[in-house]
Design an enzyme around this catalytic site. Structure first.
Site, PDB file in Angstrom:
ATOM      1  N   PRO A   2       0.844  -1.203   0.000  1.00 12.03           N
ATOM      2  CA  PRO A   2       0.000   0.000   0.000  1.00 12.03           C
ATOM      3  C   PRO A   2       0.876   1.249   0.000  1.00 12.03           C
ATOM      4  O   PRO A   2       1.805   1.343   0.782  1.00 12.03           O
ATOM      5  CB  PRO A   2      -0.777  -0.096   1.310  1.00 12.03           C
ATOM      6  CG  PRO A   2      -0.604  -1.511   1.771  1.00 12.03           C
ATOM      7  CD  PRO A   2       0.691  -1.994   1.213  1.00 12.03           C
ATOM      8  N   GLU A   3       0.596   2.159  -0.911  1.00 11.88           N
ATOM      9  CA  GLU A   3       1.338   3.413  -0.958  1.00 11.88           C
ATOM     10  C   GLU A   3       0.432   4.540  -0.461  1.00 11.88           C
ATOM     11  O   GLU A   3      -0.697   4.298  -0.071  1.00 11.88           O
ATOM     12  CB  GLU A   3       1.849   3.662  -2.382  1.00 11.88           C
ATOM     13  CG  GLU A   3       2.867   2.591  -2.788  1.00 11.88           C
ATOM     14  CD  GLU A   3       3.739   3.005  -3.970  1.00 11.88           C
ATOM     15  OE1 GLU A   3       4.018   4.206  -4.105  1.00 11.88           O
ATOM     16  OE2 GLU A   3       4.140   2.120  -4.738  1.00 11.88           O
ATOM     17  N   HIS A  89      -5.072 -14.349   9.484  1.00 14.50           N
ATOM     18  CA  HIS A  89      -4.213 -13.210   9.173  1.00 14.50           C
ATOM     19  C   HIS A  89      -4.744 -11.890   9.737  1.00 14.50           C
ATOM     20  O   HIS A  89      -4.251 -10.827   9.398  1.00 14.50           O
ATOM     21  CB  HIS A  89      -4.028 -13.086   7.660  1.00 14.50           C
ATOM     22  CG  HIS A  89      -3.343 -14.279   7.058  1.00 14.50           C
ATOM     23  ND1 HIS A  89      -2.123 -14.738   7.505  1.00 14.50           N
ATOM     24  CD2 HIS A  89      -3.712 -15.107   6.059  1.00 14.50           C
ATOM     25  CE1 HIS A  89      -1.769 -15.800   6.811  1.00 14.50           C
ATOM     26  NE2 HIS A  89      -2.716 -16.053   5.925  1.00 14.50           N
ATOM     27  N   ARG A 107       1.616 -10.817   5.908  1.00 17.10           N
ATOM     28  CA  ARG A 107       3.072 -10.814   6.084  1.00 17.10           C
ATOM     29  C   ARG A 107       3.520 -10.170   7.389  1.00 17.10           C
ATOM     30  O   ARG A 107       4.677 -10.237   7.745  1.00 17.10           O
ATOM     31  CB  ARG A 107       3.742 -10.141   4.876  1.00 17.10           C
ATOM     32  CG  ARG A 107       3.434 -10.914   3.585  1.00 17.10           C
ATOM     33  CD  ARG A 107       4.125 -10.334   2.392  1.00 17.10           C
ATOM     34  NE  ARG A 107       5.578 -10.396   2.522  1.00 17.10           N
ATOM     35  CZ  ARG A 107       6.414  -9.904   1.629  1.00 17.10           C
ATOM     36  NH1 ARG A 107       5.932  -9.300   0.549  1.00 17.10           N
ATOM     37  NH2 ARG A 107       7.707  -9.998   1.798  1.00 17.10           N
ATOM     38  N   ARG A 151      21.499  16.206  -3.036  1.00 15.69           N
ATOM     39  CA  ARG A 151      21.543  14.748  -3.111  1.00 15.69           C
ATOM     40  C   ARG A 151      22.239  14.268  -4.374  1.00 15.69           C
ATOM     41  O   ARG A 151      21.917  14.721  -5.474  1.00 15.69           O
ATOM     42  CB  ARG A 151      20.106  14.178  -3.094  1.00 15.69           C
ATOM     43  CG  ARG A 151      19.303  14.574  -1.888  1.00 15.69           C
ATOM     44  CD  ARG A 151      19.936  14.006  -0.613  1.00 15.69           C
ATOM     45  NE  ARG A 151      19.279  14.543   0.555  1.00 15.69           N
ATOM     46  CZ  ARG A 151      18.202  13.976   1.123  1.00 15.69           C
ATOM     47  NH1 ARG A 151      17.682  12.890   0.625  1.00 15.69           N
ATOM     48  NH2 ARG A 151      17.659  14.516   2.185  1.00 15.69           N
TER      49      ARG A 151
END
Ligand code: ZN
Length: 271
Positions: A2-3, A89, A107, A151
């Site tokens: 999920p973003e 789960h 997970r 960066r």
């Protein structure tokens, strides 16, 4: 995974319905990524004031304290008055007067962490390093360019790091770089001001569109009402290696960057 758009869509799907609910009980399943950080019984009787978001954390703001909830790699939330029987789960349940909020996470990289306040050490540890929110006023193209100037890593890696702008994960980084015509391997400090501005706009557009479409359909994602989004269906490059670019027809290329797949068009994203 999920973003940000999936997390935001999840938030919108239950925030209004759970606001004002009082907590009846907490049920934990197997251990998640981090421990809850308080006695389950201590949450009983508190109420959920609102649900906000910071990066990919959902913040369940309580009348006292806050629950920080992360969906990890495979987590999804359901919220309803009646849910089907709990499965193997389902590792966290918040039973409230308005319904049950359930975290399904095969997970178990997800987490629910209690903090006394957002400025507490516990919350700061999770939220402290996050960059600006891409869908809020603080995300400014000039400041974005200035930050990129410092960066030397590849621009896609810098986006994924999340400390300049938060929540631009693997899918949306690939898509935004395509929209801006920027090669994902380009060093961040090599971006000119106009190109950084184009990327800034592409990030805002791609995330806004994804939220509007209901998040992507990645494996385990569903909003708390159980509806799937469908952003992935019209991705330009993500997951499309070998298929013709939707703009120029060149086969989309896939490479590995920092153990993550990156997709781009060698023609539309020359440098
Ligand atoms: Zn192309």
């Amino acid at each position: 995974m999920p973003e940000l758009p999936e997390v935001e869509v999840t938030r919108r799907s239950f925030a209004d319905r759970i606001a004002g609910a009082s907590i009846l009980r907490v049920q934990m399943g197997k251990p998640l990524r981090w421990p809850l950080g308080c006695e389950e019984a201590a949450l009983q009787g508190r109420s959920v004031v609102s649900v906000t978001r910071r990066g990919k954390y959902l913040l369940l703001n309580l009348d006292r304290g806050v629950l920080l909830l992360h969906l990890g790699m495979s987590g999804s939330l359901q919220f309803d008055q009646v849910l089907p029987a709990r499965g193997v789960h389902d590792h966290f349940e918040l039973l409230t007067s308005r319904g049950t909020l359930r975290l399904h996470d095969p997970r178990r990289f997800g987490a629910v962490v209690y903090a006394d306040a957002l400025d507490s050490a516990t919350a700061a540890k999770l939220l402290g390093g996050l960059g600006v929110e891409p869908l809020e006023g603080g995300f400014d193209p000039l400041a974005f360019h200035r930050a990129l100037q410092l960066r030397r890593s590849a621009i896609k890696q810098v986006l994924l790091a999340g400390d300049i702008v938060v929540g631009v994960g693997n899918i949306y980084a690939s898509e935004a770089l395509f929209m801006a015509g920027i090669r994902p391997t380009l060093r961040a400090d090599r971006l000119s001001k106009p190109r950084a501005a184009r990327l800034h706009m592409a990030i805002v557009q791609v995330l806004t569109r994804a939220v509007a479409l209901g998040g992507s359909t990645l494996r385990d994602f569903s909003s708390a009402e159980g509806q799937s989004g469908y952003f992935q269906l019209d991705a330009f490059v993500y997951g499309r290696d070998g298929n013709p670019c939707r703009v120029c027809g060149t086969p989309v290329k896939a490479i590995r960057q920092g153990q993550r797949s990156t997709f781009f068009c060698t023609t539309c994203q020359k440098n």
